[in-house]
Design an enzyme around this catalytic site. Structure first.
Site, PDB file in Angstrom:
ATOM      1  N   GLU A  36      66.721 -25.756  76.371  1.00  0.00           N
ATOM      2  CA  GLU A  36      66.393 -27.155  76.447  1.00  0.00           C
ATOM      3  C   GLU A  36      64.815 -27.200  76.583  1.00  0.00           C
ATOM      4  OE1 GLU A  36      67.164 -29.675  74.956  1.00  0.00           O
ATOM      5  OE2 GLU A  36      66.321 -31.510  76.294  1.00  0.00           O
ATOM      6  N   ASP A  38      62.491 -24.898  76.357  1.00  0.00           N
ATOM      7  CA  ASP A  38      61.687 -24.375  75.263  1.00  0.00           C
ATOM      8  C   ASP A  38      61.650 -25.437  74.250  1.00  0.00           C
ATOM      9  OD1 ASP A  38      61.558 -22.057  76.659  1.00  0.00           O
ATOM     10  OD2 ASP A  38      63.033 -21.140  75.527  1.00  0.00           O
ATOM     11  N   SER A  83      37.858 -17.260 107.924  1.00  0.00           N
ATOM     12  CA  SER A  83      38.956 -16.347 107.927  1.00  0.00           C
ATOM     13  C   SER A  83      39.463 -16.658 109.249  1.00  0.00           C
ATOM     14  CB  SER A  83      38.307 -15.018 107.836  1.00  0.00           C
ATOM     15  OG  SER A  83      38.849 -14.030 108.483  1.00  0.00           O
ATOM     16  N   ARG A 137      38.034 -16.608  97.737  1.00  0.00           N
ATOM     17  CA  ARG A 137      37.225 -16.740  98.866  1.00  0.00           C
ATOM     18  C   ARG A 137      35.796 -16.412  98.776  1.00  0.00           C
ATOM     19  NH1 ARG A 137      36.734 -13.910 103.548  1.00  0.00           N
ATOM     20  NH2 ARG A 137      36.071 -15.207 105.342  1.00  0.00           N
ATOM     21  N   LYS A 287      48.795 -21.781 114.685  1.00  0.00           N
ATOM     22  CA  LYS A 287      47.706 -22.878 114.483  1.00  0.00           C
ATOM     23  C   LYS A 287      48.328 -23.954 115.549  1.00  0.00           C
ATOM     24  CE  LYS A 287      47.127 -21.929 109.602  1.00  0.00           C
ATOM     25  NZ  LYS A 287      47.941 -22.112 108.121  1.00  0.00           N
ATOM     26  N   CYS A 408      46.339  26.441  82.496  1.00  0.00           N
ATOM     27  CA  CYS A 408      45.889  27.283  81.102  1.00  0.00           C
ATOM     28  C   CYS A 408      44.765  27.861  80.824  1.00  0.00           C
ATOM     29  CB  CYS A 408      46.467  26.537  79.990  1.00  0.00           C
ATOM     30  SG  CYS A 408      45.252  25.170  79.635  1.00  0.00           S
ATOM     31  N   CYS A 421      43.944  17.762  80.381  1.00  0.00           N
ATOM     32  CA  CYS A 421      43.967  18.984  79.665  1.00  0.00           C
ATOM     33  C   CYS A 421      44.491  18.795  78.223  1.00  0.00           C
ATOM     34  CB  CYS A 421      44.757  20.059  80.423  1.00  0.00           C
ATOM     35  SG  CYS A 421      45.309  21.521  79.479  1.00  0.00           S
ATOM     36  N   CYS A 426      49.652  24.044  77.030  1.00  0.00           N
ATOM     37  CA  CYS A 426      49.299  24.306  78.675  1.00  0.00           C
ATOM     38  C   CYS A 426      50.893  24.421  79.094  1.00  0.00           C
ATOM     39  CB  CYS A 426      48.480  23.229  78.969  1.00  0.00           C
ATOM     40  SG  CYS A 426      48.367  23.294  80.909  1.00  0.00           S
TER      41      CYS A 426
HETATM   42  S1  IVH Z   1      44.936 -20.064 107.811  1.00  0.00           S
HETATM   43  C1  IVH Z   1      41.081 -22.053 108.444  1.00  0.00           C
HETATM   44  N1  IVH Z   1      47.348 -19.377 107.331  1.00  0.00           N
HETATM   45  O1  IVH Z   1      44.615 -14.530 106.095  1.00  0.00           O
HETATM   46  C2  IVH Z   1      42.497 -21.394 108.224  1.00  0.00           C
HETATM   47  N2  IVH Z   1      45.599 -17.895 106.402  1.00  0.00           N
HETATM   48  O2  IVH Z   1      43.204 -12.993 107.882  1.00  0.00           O
HETATM   49  C3  IVH Z   1      42.334 -20.260 107.365  1.00  0.00           C
HETATM   50  N3  IVH Z   1      46.271 -15.891 105.112  1.00  0.00           N
HETATM   51  O3  IVH Z   1      41.631 -15.740 105.189  1.00  0.00           O
HETATM   52  C4  IVH Z   1      43.567 -19.765 106.907  1.00  0.00           C
HETATM   53  N4  IVH Z   1      48.490 -16.399 105.468  1.00  0.00           N
HETATM   54  O4  IVH Z   1      43.714 -15.642 103.184  1.00  0.00           O
HETATM   55  C5  IVH Z   1      46.117 -19.108 107.168  1.00  0.00           C
HETATM   56  N5  IVH Z   1      49.800 -18.690 106.786  1.00  0.00           N
HETATM   57  C6  IVH Z   1      48.447 -18.353 106.757  1.00  0.00           C
HETATM   58  C7  IVH Z   1      48.096 -17.292 106.132  1.00  0.00           C
HETATM   59  C8  IVH Z   1      46.490 -17.260 105.764  1.00  0.00           C
HETATM   60  C9  IVH Z   1      47.590 -15.471 104.884  1.00  0.00           C
HETATM   61  C10 IVH Z   1      45.207 -15.322 105.051  1.00  0.00           C
HETATM   62  C11 IVH Z   1      44.091 -15.934 104.473  1.00  0.00           C
HETATM   63  C12 IVH Z   1      42.793 -15.978 105.689  1.00  0.00           C
HETATM   64  C13 IVH Z   1      43.378 -14.350 106.101  1.00  0.00           C
HETATM   65  C14 IVH Z   1      42.781 -14.316 107.344  1.00  0.00           C
END
Ligand code: IVH
Length: 671
Positions: A36, A38, A83, A137, A287, A408, A421, A426
């Site tokens: 369906e 497809d 990062s 990035r 976080k 060889c 090779c 060989c």
């Molecule tokens: S937060 C400002 N959350 O790990 C917030 N990063 O070593 C930036 N990554 O550059 C990133 N899982 O590419 C965040 N749950 C996650 C993540 C994550 C993988 C990567 C991401 C970041 C790198 C840092």
């Protein structure tokens, strides 16, 4: 149909297809059959051809690839792509928590714990509810525009209900089972393997041909809504829930954590669980949940201070590189191998690792005598990460690629970064050719692994593929070798004798014709029925077969027009090796389970385990009792435990009983 009607229909189809895509790729559940789906896709494709003005760039029909690009455009990020700072142990995490408590003037901080997905960071920009850009990035300031590739990832919504512009960041990754399947296919094609999920994801996203990216089975998790506050969201966990409602795939292992004790318990929990996840993680991310406090906590030049990445202890080890020796594959490809002082990496003893090719050795600047790093991710081959240059004492020797084959003595030729090779006679190539012929996916002769084959070759019992069927003339000499008993020799000879009855597709695969792996062998066998049919086929005939391109057609044609090969085939025939395709009358070689090694686990409801084993073996599958790298599929019922977990860890396909029964009921219909 007039334009107005067509417009309505296009919208209706688009909405439906987007909904089905979302259910299937994000929620992992589907309310519609493949047929369906497809059919609807087809209907939309036709309408868009008829009314090109209605074909939006974000239509669900535009996920399948597109034009090959010449380069990736550089695009500045609207906000820096930061990062994360790293934590490597409990002390680092306690330190982070202390700083957060101080900054927020509280005894207990609320965090969000998340998986640190090991893939490729990605930023998606949506405007007016449409995906506009997907950027890597890059250096954090400017990224590369990989939109054409990213739109082929089905779980990513191309349109969303939020019409304000926003940016969402996350990770594109390759699931473990996609990597396993991709590497299996690459091995069959004689291509180099990806060492881990991250390299495979990065390599796939950086493909200039979106059709290749589309074929790679990538996925993505989204973990950061850049403009949360502009969208009136003030708590990070709420922003992830909001991404869920917009149709993004977020990771559901995430958890709200109060204070350092809950945070550390989460670390312990996922240190245990990480290998059983279907994707690779290299750590966890913590976080602060309250977005409004981010500005006051602050930033360093490269990282936010309100988050931290906890990195799992590396699955890396160091050892001495004793020597570099060459091995020659059956296509003549020359691979330099590291001979190592034995070392344990992530649980297994490693004394040899591939160095891929001359350029790899040069780029990594690996020298004989170096202390080198070795890395091993779950179920992949150990990878040399590079030398510890600070440990050099001046006695290290750079590797020089010999100009002649160590076996060889013939000249080595460099083609596309690899050495070959090209001498068909060989000895090393011959041995590898025999190893391939007897292997599990080919003639499947038990008891004749690579080291046995090499020994027999060196003793003069084997010289080429047809000589396998004269091995019985050396029975007594083999019995005299240490480690062989009368019984083991008899078993081997019986296995050789039985292999004469294998069906054509196994023989074809075993011959080692370039570009002809298990899959193509099956279609060829099914179509041409007898090996001798190939003697008279022209390249143009072969090109008519689905799955065969000009390169494969040329290799197949050349193989069957080479005197040495024709002579070998004649001798195989004289020994009584079957040249016919047997599949149609006995087992269906195209059935899902044919030739697969299957493990049953848990309680099966429809049959006893013995009955199910009998059914599966009757259609050409093998049933085994324990899960290993050789297992292809694990079929599970209620109560399944460690075998299922191990299969998931190894990236092996798992299937519930109902799905297995569905496959069985389709037998004979080219499932
Ligand atoms: S937060 C400002 N959350 O790990 C917030 N990063 O070593 C930036 N990554 O550059 C990133 N899982 O590419 C965040 N749950 C996650 C993540 C994550 C993988 C990567 C991401 C970041 C790198 C840092």
């Amino acid at each position: 149909m007039n334009l107005e009607e067509a417009k309505g229909k296009v919208k209706e189809l688009t909405d439906l297809l987007n909904k089905y895509n979302y259910e299937y790729y994000v929620l992992n559940q589907s309310s519609v059959s493949d047929q369906e789906f497809d059919r609807l896709m087809n209907e939309l494709t036709i309408l868009e051809k008829e009314f090109p003005e209605l074909a939006s760039p974000n239509s669900p029909t535009k996920r399948v690839g597109g034009a090959v690009q010449t380069e990736f455009k550089k695009v500045p990020h609207r906000r820096l792509m930061l990062s994360l700072a790293n934590a490597f142990n409990e002390d680092d995490l306690r330190d982070f928590d202390r700083k957060m408590r101080e900054a927020l003037h509280t005894d207990c901080v609320s965090y969000m714990g998340e998986m640190k997905i090991d893939g490729l960071g990605m930023s998606l920009l949506y405007e007016d509810g449409n995906l506009k850009y997907a950027l890597t990035r890059g250096d954090g300031v400017t990224g590369e525009d990989v939109t054409a590739n990213v739109r082929t990832i089905r779980s990513i919504p191309l349109t969303v209900g939020e019409k304000r512009s926003f940016e969402v960041r996350g990770e594109v990754y390759m699931p473990k089972n996609s990597l396993a399947a991709l590497n299996k296919q690459r091995e069959e094609n004689g291509e180099s393997l990806f060492a881990n999920c991250r390299n495979a994801a990065a390599g796939s996203i950086r493909q200039l041909d979106p059709n290749v990216a589309a074929s790679r089975k990538l996925d993505a998790f989204w973990y950061y809504l850049v403009n949360a506050r502009e969208l009136n969201i003030h708590i990070h966990s709420d922003s992830l829930d909001y991404l869920d409602t917009l149709g993004f795939k977020t990771n559901h292992e995430r958890r709200k954590l109060r204070g350092i004790d809950e945070l550390l318990a989460y670390v312990r929990e996922y240190t245990e669980k990480r290998d059983s996840l279907p994707y690779d993680i290299d750590g966890l991310v913590f976080k602060v949940d309250d977005i409004d406090s981010y500005d006051s906590i602050g930033y360093t030049a490269k990282t936010p201070k309100w988050a931290i990445a906890y990195k799992f202890p590396p699955k890396e080890a160091y050892t001495k590189l004793l020597d570099i020796v060459l091995s020659i594959g059956r296509t003549g490809r020359v691979t330099p191998n590291a001979i190592l002082e034995p070392v344990r990496v992530d649980g297994s003893l490693v004394q040899r690792a591939t160095l891929n090719n001359e350029d790899f050795v040069r780029e990594k600047d690996v020298r004989i005598g170096d202390i080198i790093g070795l890395h091993k991710a779950a179920d992949v081959i150990p990878e040399v990460t590079g030398p510890l240059k600070e440990r050099r004492d001046g006695n290290e020797r750079p590797f020089v690629m010999p100009s002649t084959c160590p076996v060889c003595g013939g000249p080595l030729t460099k083609v596309g970064g690899m050495h070959f090779c090209l001498n068909q006679h060989c000895a090393a190539r011959k041995v590898e050719g025999i190893v391939h012929f007897v292997s599990r996916d080919a003639m499947d002769i038990d008891g004749m692994g690579p080291s046995v084959t090499e020994e027999f070759f060196n003793e003069g019992f084997l010289s080429d593929i047809p000589s396998i069927y004269h091995l019985k003339g050396h029975a007594q000499e083999i019995k005299d070798i240490d480690g062989w008993s009368d019984r083991s020799v008899d078993n081997l000879l019986t296995a050789i004798e039985n292999s004469k009855n294998q069906s054509l597709e196994r023989l074809l695969n075993g011959l080692g014709i370039k570009e002809v792996g298990t899959k193509l062998s099956k279609s060829l066998a099914k179509r041409y029925k007898n090996l001798e049919a190939f003697y008279t086929l022209g390249e143009e005939d072969l090109l008519k077969v689905d799955d065969i391109g000009p390169v494969a057609a040329k290799h197949i044609h050349d193989y069957f027009h080479d005197e040495t090969h024709l002579d070998e085939l004649k001798r195989l025939k004289e020994s009584g090796v079957n040249f016919d395709y047997l599949g149609a009358d006995t087992v269906d070689v195209n059935s899902y389970f044919y030739g697969k090694t299957i493990v049953l686990t848990g309680t099966l409801l429809s049959h006893t385990r013995e009955e199910m084993t009998e059914i599966l073996e009757g259609i050409g599958a093998k049933c085994a009792s324990s899960v290993s790298k050789k297992t292809d599929i694990v079929i599970y019922g209620p109560g399944a435990g460690s075998k299922l977990a191990k299969a998931q860890e190894l990236g092996i396909e798992t299937m519930d009983e109902k799905t297995a029964l569905d496959h069985l009921s389709r037998l004979g219909s080219n499932d």
